[in-house]
Structures are given as structure tokens and as C-alpha cells.
Design a protein around this motif. Structure first.
Motif, PDB file in Angstrom:
ATOM      1  N   SER A 393       0.831  -1.254  -0.145  1.00 14.51           N
ATOM      2  CA  SER A 393      -0.071   0.108   0.053  1.00 14.51           C
ATOM      3  C   SER A 393       0.971   1.211   0.087  1.00 14.51           C
ATOM      4  O   SER A 393       2.093   1.325   0.252  1.00 14.51           O
ATOM      5  N   SER A 394       0.246   2.449  -0.310  1.00 12.74           N
ATOM      6  CA  SER A 394       0.774   3.846  -0.375  1.00 12.74           C
ATOM      7  C   SER A 394       1.762   4.065   0.601  1.00 12.74           C
ATOM      8  O   SER A 394       2.538   4.704   0.800  1.00 12.74           O
ATOM      9  N   THR A 395       1.227   3.761   1.752  1.00 15.54           N
ATOM     10  CA  THR A 395       1.609   4.120   3.238  1.00 15.54           C
ATOM     11  C   THR A 395       2.387   3.388   3.796  1.00 15.54           C
ATOM     12  O   THR A 395       3.286   3.826   4.849  1.00 15.54           O
ATOM     13  N   GLN A 396       2.746   2.305   3.324  1.00 18.41           N
ATOM     14  CA  GLN A 396       3.523   1.047   3.892  1.00 18.41           C
ATOM     15  C   GLN A 396       4.704   0.984   3.196  1.00 18.41           C
ATOM     16  O   GLN A 396       4.840   1.144   1.700  1.00 18.41           O
ATOM     17  N   TYR A 407      -5.753  -1.755   7.426  1.00 11.95           N
ATOM     18  CA  TYR A 407      -6.166  -0.612   6.412  1.00 11.95           C
ATOM     19  C   TYR A 407      -7.082   0.116   6.879  1.00 11.95           C
ATOM     20  O   TYR A 407      -6.907   1.305   7.348  1.00 11.95           O
ATOM     21  N   ILE A 408      -8.330  -0.328   7.602  1.00 16.32           N
ATOM     22  CA  ILE A 408      -9.409   0.124   7.811  1.00 16.32           C
ATOM     23  C   ILE A 408      -8.968   1.009   9.436  1.00 16.32           C
ATOM     24  O   ILE A 408      -9.461   2.096   9.491  1.00 16.32           O
ATOM     25  N   GLU A 409      -8.191   0.245  10.066  1.00 17.71           N
ATOM     26  CA  GLU A 409      -7.770   0.667  11.444  1.00 17.71           C
ATOM     27  C   GLU A 409      -7.137   2.388  10.952  1.00 17.71           C
ATOM     28  O   GLU A 409      -7.091   2.858  11.938  1.00 17.71           O
ATOM     29  N   GLU A 444      -4.712   6.485   2.209  1.00 19.38           N
ATOM     30  CA  GLU A 444      -4.095   5.090   1.781  1.00 19.38           C
ATOM     31  C   GLU A 444      -4.413   4.479   0.493  1.00 19.38           C
ATOM     32  O   GLU A 444      -5.698   4.559   0.593  1.00 19.38           O
ATOM     33  N   VAL A 445      -3.830   4.058  -0.295  1.00 21.16           N
ATOM     34  CA  VAL A 445      -4.186   3.340  -1.365  1.00 21.16           C
ATOM     35  C   VAL A 445      -3.485   1.893  -1.294  1.00 21.16           C
ATOM     36  O   VAL A 445      -2.339   1.861  -1.479  1.00 21.16           O
TER      37      VAL A 445
END
Ligand code: ADP
Ligand code: MG
Length: 616
Positions: A393-396, A407-409, A444-445
Motif C-alpha cells: 500500500s501507498s503508506t506502507q 487498512y481500515i484501522e 492510503e491506497v
């Protein structure tokens, strides 16, 4: 026979049954050995139960075992057990009448024409003993009950109408079944043939099975033992044996349940996904047992198709005994088993992902395609399967993967959907114009690298009540505070869009002003709201004719190229038109819609020429 011989007639139904067994069954005849061993094993089990209940028994010190003897000169096979035996009345009841619901059901099934007579049905319906008549010219049963007061008896029949019983005083405890084989079936008097049949069907019977004096069943049915009693090495050894695999499995699930069904199962995930090696479609290798006796190898329907990589055993005594054997055919029962087993296995993977993520990812890397197939095809388990999905993902960090739950969290306030973006790899994803609005909003994506993943998301639709939305389709706006100052006025922007549509003509469905772009001057979107670029590519690769792609183009009013284009369209319309065409091509390239980038070179060269001429 002595004067004490009594002649009996078989009950009409039994005779009918015997006629079918004798005259209509030509295949799988070897299962008669399985059936007689199963009866012998039941008899030993019953005796053991008797012993623990403290009743007095005949010959209490005799070891519980099953002995088989073959004689290829006399063409005979003998199966002997030291189990509970039968009294005279029990002989008449068990081997002459239709007291067993299984036999009745078997006949009914055949009478109704639902099933062609076949040997496999015999085992399923519990007419096991009579299967001996498939191969026997004559069957002789010597038996003595464990009840010390009851004498032994001999039961003899050729399967035609009648049987005889006489008292046999010097009989040892248990049952001996002596079969004189028909001429055509004398291979069952061959030791090697019988040995392979025992190994195939009865290898896990708990009592020792001797063949001509040698013990042949050496692998124990570890799935029926409690987990704490089985050593790690035993689990592995059993897998190597049953899975025909020299590598250790990636994980195993040893599980038992009493309700809603009595199940003892032990299933493994092999180290290698054979389908990845491109060999062929895997076939489920989970075998169905009833009390340690093989009922069906590679049983179909025990697990869903998408778990076809599993290997192991499922043992359920409910199938043939408590619910009666005919229901074993009943697919509702099989479905119930399937549901319990599958749910439990998915729970195991979910637990593993938390307790031992390294092992989980080893499994995921080999088998994620199967899990995704499940999401797309199996509504029953879709939600549990979705928990197991992992994406970058884009933020990880690169290579770190996230679950949808995590992700939801992390979702910030205001974000209501889960976003994903299909790209050819990490770099392409990070540079995608579609990502810009998400970066600006700090959303986030998820990055998907396989077109299949997009299809999976589409089938899933939502996770924990959050919609799964393609970044290409997301209806998001960059807020005013994010806007740059040098942007075109709304009026100018509209005029530019109108002009660009005019120049690009049929190439685009529409041109509009974008609210989602930050760093890219333009982006194109499939006008078909249900289709993403990735889906289109995939359908095309499957030779599906979708007609020409219709796209909408969006221009970024905050971008220098766009604001200068606005100025240029009045000062040098020819060059401005070229620039607009190039913007369109670049956007298609970024969207992965250009199949052959070489076609762009000509256009680019023309543009360069114009630029050089203009700046002279
Ligand atoms: P099932 O095993 O499903 O009951 P079978 O036709 O195989 O049906 O056997 C019928 C019955 O005969 C058994 O239930 C059992 O009571 C009796 N029987 C068969 N073989 C033996 C044996 N070796 N020792 C004691 N009883 C036996
Ligand atoms: Mg039986």
C-alpha cells in the motif's frame, strides 16, 4: 455336517441383495477385503469396550488383532479376528436378516434405479459382509462370542437361498471368515495382491493386521489421537507418507469436533503449489475415512475446489453409522462437512497470520491465487477469505503488506472507502496520476499488481461495510486549501476544456477540469464507469471484443502546462493543438492504454519541430 446342523433360508431381501452382489458386481471387487477388515476391527473395538466395562469375557488374555491368511494352492483367503464374536442368535440376526438399515437403503436405491449396482455402494450402505460373495464360491464363518457361557458356531453358505448353522464347540473367541474363491477371482489368494489392498484401504486400522504371519499395517491413524500425544516428527512422517511428498508441509490443521458432526481431521498444506509449476490442475488429496477405514480416496466435495491443494484425511463416524450409510451419498451432509471443515481451515490461516506471519506469508505466496479464486467464486466463505488478503500500500514500506482490516484501522476521519490502484509495480503505482489526490488527502491506497486482484476486489465489493473502490473511479476532490495560487479561473478552465474537446474530437468522449490532480497536467479515465484500464487489458487478453475504448480526459487547472496552454491557444493555435494531443497521449501512456509506445514517436517529433520553429 453333524446332526445338529440347522438349515435356514435367507430373508427375501437378503437373497435379492446377494443376487445383485453375486451377479452384477464386476469392478472394485477388492473392497470385500476392506469390508471384512472393517468388521473385524469393529469386533475388536467392541471387545475392548466390553473389557473396560468390566464384564467377564471368554479368553481375556488373547491379544486383539486381525490375521489374514492366503493360500494360492487351495485358492482361499481367511480373515480372522479375536474380537467380540457372535452367538447363534446374533449370527442369524446379523448374517441372515435385513436388520441393518444400510442393506435396506441399498436395495431401495437400486430398485428405484437411482444407482447402478457397483461395489463402492456396498461399503457406503453397510452391506459389507455380503460383499464376500462377489468373489466367493462358498463362505464359512466360525465364530464364538466373548460371552463365556455361549458355544461357538459355524455358518456356511454359497449365497444361493440358504445357509447352515451348526455348533462348533472348540472354536476360539472371535470370528474367522473362510472364503473359497471363485475361479475368476483367485488372485485374491495372492499375498502381494492382498497386501497392496490392505495398505490401500486399511493401513490405519488400530489393531495389528497380520498377513501370513507378518504385520502389514505400520502407520498409525494419528488423526484420531489427541494433539498433545502426537509428536512433531510423527506429523511430518505421516504427511510424507500420505502426501507422497518428501518436503515438509507449510502448515497443518489437526482438528476434531463432536457437533454438529463428529469429525477428526488432519490436513496439510504442501510446500509447493504444483499449479505454479505449470504441471496441471491439482486434484484434492484429502481422503475420507470412517473410523480409520478408507471410504473414499481423494474424496470429492469434502473441501471446496479452491482448496484443492490440501492433502490429508477426514474421518467422520457420523457418515456411515449414526446417520446411516445411505446419507453418505446425500450431498447435504457432505456440504455440511465441507462447510465446517472449510470454516475451520480459514480460521486456522487467520490465526496463523497473527501468530506466525512468516509461515502465513509462505503459504500466501504459494497459494494466494487459490484464495482469490475463492473470493471470486464462493459466496459462503467470501468474508473469511477477504480477511486473508494482503496487499502492498501507498503508506506502507515496499514489500510490507497489509490486510484490509489493518487498512481500515488506519483510515483517517472523513475517509469512508477502501481505495486500490492497479499498476504494473511499485514505481508505476507511486508515480500514477491517479494517486495524486490520495496523497494530497493523506488517504492510503492499496497497490494491486495483478489484474486478477482487481477482479477480486470487484467481486468482494466491500469489506466490513466499507466499499472497495478503484482509485481510477474514486469521486474525490482536492480541497481549496490544497490548491495552488496560479491556477486558471473557473471560466478560463471551462473555455480550455471546451477548446480541447473540439481539437481532440472523437478521440475523447469529453474533456473536463480535474479536481483530483496535483502534479500531473492531465489524466484519462475509461468512460465506462464499471471498467478500469486493468480490466480492459485483461478482457482483451482473453480475446474479448470490447469495442473501442471511450475515455474522458481531465485537465489539471493548477498545472503550468495547462495554464500556459490556455494562453497559447489564442497566440499559436497550431502548436497548442499539438500540445493538447501530446497531453492526451501522455495521459493514455500513464494509464497503460497505449499498446505500442513507438506510435508516439512520430507525434513527439512533430511537436519538437513546432517548438523549435516557434522559438526561432
Ligand atoms: P455393518 O458392519 O455395517 O454393520 P456388515 O454387513 O458388514 O454391516 O455386518 C453385519 C453385522 O454382522 C455387523 O453389524 C456385526 O454385528 C456382524 N459382524 C460381521 N462381521 C463380524 C465379525 N468379524 N465379528 C463380529 N460380528 C461381525
Ligand atoms: Mg461392516
Amino acid at each position: 455336517m453333524s446332526q445338529k446342523t440347522e438349515k435356514h433360508e435367507f430373508q427375501a431381501e437378503i437373497q435379492q441383495l446377494l443376487d445383485i452382489v453375486i451377479h452384477s458386481l464386476y469392478t472394485d471387487k477388492e473392497i470385500f477385503i476392506r469390508e471384512l477388515i472393517s468388521n473385524a476391527s469393529d469386533a475388536c473395538e467392541k471387545l475392548r469396550f466390553h473389557q473396560t466395562s468390566g464384564k467377564s469375557i471368554h479368553e481375556p488374555d488373547v491379544e486383539l488383532k486381525i490375521s489374514i491368511a492366503t493360500d494360492d494352492n487351495a485358492n482361499t483367503i481367511t480373515i480372522t479376528d479375536t474380537g467380540i464374536g457372535m452367538t447363534r442368535d446374533e449370527l442369524v440376526e446379523n448374517l441372515g436378516t435385513i436388520a441393518h438399515s444400510g442393506s435396506k437403503a441399498f436395495l431401495k436405491q437400486i430398485a428405484e434405479g437411482k444407482e447402478k449396482p457397483n461395489a463402492n455402494l456396498i461399503g457406503q450402505f453397510g452391506v459389507g459382509f455380503y460383499s464376500a460373495f462377489m468373489v466367493a464360491e462358498e463362505v464359512k464363518v466360525h465364530t464364538r462370542s466373548c460371552d463365556a457361557d455361549k458355544p461357538g458356531h459355524t455358518w456356511i453358505s454359497k449365497g444361493a437361498g440358504t445357509y447352515e448353522i451348526e455348533e462348533t464347540p472348540d472354536c476360539p473367541r472371535g470370528t474367522r471368515i473362510f472364503i473359497k474363491l471363485k475361479e475368476d477371482d483367485k488372485d485374491f489368494a495372492q499375498k502381494t495382491r492382498v497386501e497392496s489392498i490392505i495398505k490401500q484401504y486399511s493401513n490405519f486400522v488400530t489393531f495389528p493386521i497380520e498377513l501370513n504371519g507378518e504385520v502389514v499395517n505400520k502407520v498409525s491413524a494419528i488423526w484420531t489421537r489427541s494433539k498433545s500425544e502426537v509428536k512433531e516428527e510423527e506429523y511430518k512422517e505421516f504427511y510424507h507418507y500420505i502426501g507422497h511428498d518428501h518436503e515438509d508441509p507449510l502448515t497443518r490443521l489437526h482438528f476434531s469436533a463432536d457437533a454438529p458432526l463428529a469429525i477428526q481431521s488432519l490436513v496439510y498444506v504442501p510446500a509447493k503449489n504444483m499449479e505454479n509449476l505449470g504441471i496441471s490442475r491439482s486434484e484434492s488429496e484429502v481422503h475420507l475415512y470412517c473410523r480409520k477405514v478408507l471410504i473414499q480416496s481423494k474424496a470429492e466435495g469434502l473441501f471446496p475446489e479452491w482448496l484443492r491443494f490440501l492433502k490429508g484425511v477426514v474421518d467422520s463416524e457420523d457418515l456411515p453409522l449414526n446417520i446411516s450409510r445411505e446419507t453418505m451419498q446425500d450431498s447435504a451432509l457432505m456440504q455440511k462437512l465441507n462447510k465446517v471443515l472449510t470454516t475451520r481451515f480459514l480460521k486456522h490461516l487467520d490465526e496463523l497470520s497473527r501468530k506466525d506471519s512468516e509461515s502465513f506469508y509462505k503459504i500466501y505466496d504459494q497459494y494466494h491465487k487459490f484464495l482469490k479464486e475463492g473470493v471470486a467464486t464462493d459466496f459462503t466463505h467470501r468474508d473469511n477469505l477477504a480477511k486473508l488478503l494482503r496487499f502492498e500500500s501507498s503508506t506502507q514500506d515496499k514489500d510490507a503488506r497489509t490486510s484490509l482490516k489493518d487498512y481500515i484501522e488506519r483510515m483517517p476521519e472523513g475517509q469512508n472507502e477502501i481505495y486500490f490502484l492497479l499498476a504494473s509495480g511499485r514505481d508505476a503505482a507511486e508515480q500514477s496520476p491517479y494517486l495524486e489526490v490520495f496523497k494530497a488527502k493523506k488517504y492510503e491506497v492499496l497497490f494491486l499488481y495483478d489484474p486478477i486482484d482487481e477482479v477480486v476486489m470487484d467481486h468482494l465489493g466491500q469489506f466490513e461495510e466499507k466499499s472497495l473502490t478503484s482509485a481510477e473511479k474514486a469521486d474525490l476532490k482536492i480541497e481549496d486549501e490544497d490548491k495552488k495560487t496560479e491556477q486558471l479561473s473557473d471560466e478560463d478552465a471551462e473555455a480550455l476544456a471546451k477548446w480541447a474537446k473540439d481539437k481532440l474530437g472523437d478521440k475523447v468522449e469529453s474533456v473536463r477540469i480535474s479536481t483530483r490532480l496535483v502534479n500531473s497536467p492531465a489524466v484519462v479515465l475509461d468512460s465506462d464507469k464499471t471498467m478500469t484500464a486493468g480490466m480492459r487489458r485483461m478482457m482483451k487478453s482473453m480475446n474479448q471484443d470490447l469495442g473501442p475504448v471511450k475515455v474522458d480526459m481531465e485537465l489539471n487547472p493548477r498545472h503550468a502546462i495547462v495554464s500556459q496552454l490556455h494562453a497559447m491557444k489564442s497566440s499559436n493555435e497550431i502548436l497548442a493543438t499539438k500540445v493538447a494531443e501530446q497531453l492526451y497521449d501522455n495521459a493514455r501512456l500513464a494509464a497503460g492504454m497505449v499498446e505500442d509506445p513507438k506510435t508516439m514517436v512520430n507525434q513527439l517529433n512533430q511537436l519538437l519541430e513546432q517548438v523549435l520553429t516557434a522559438s526561432k
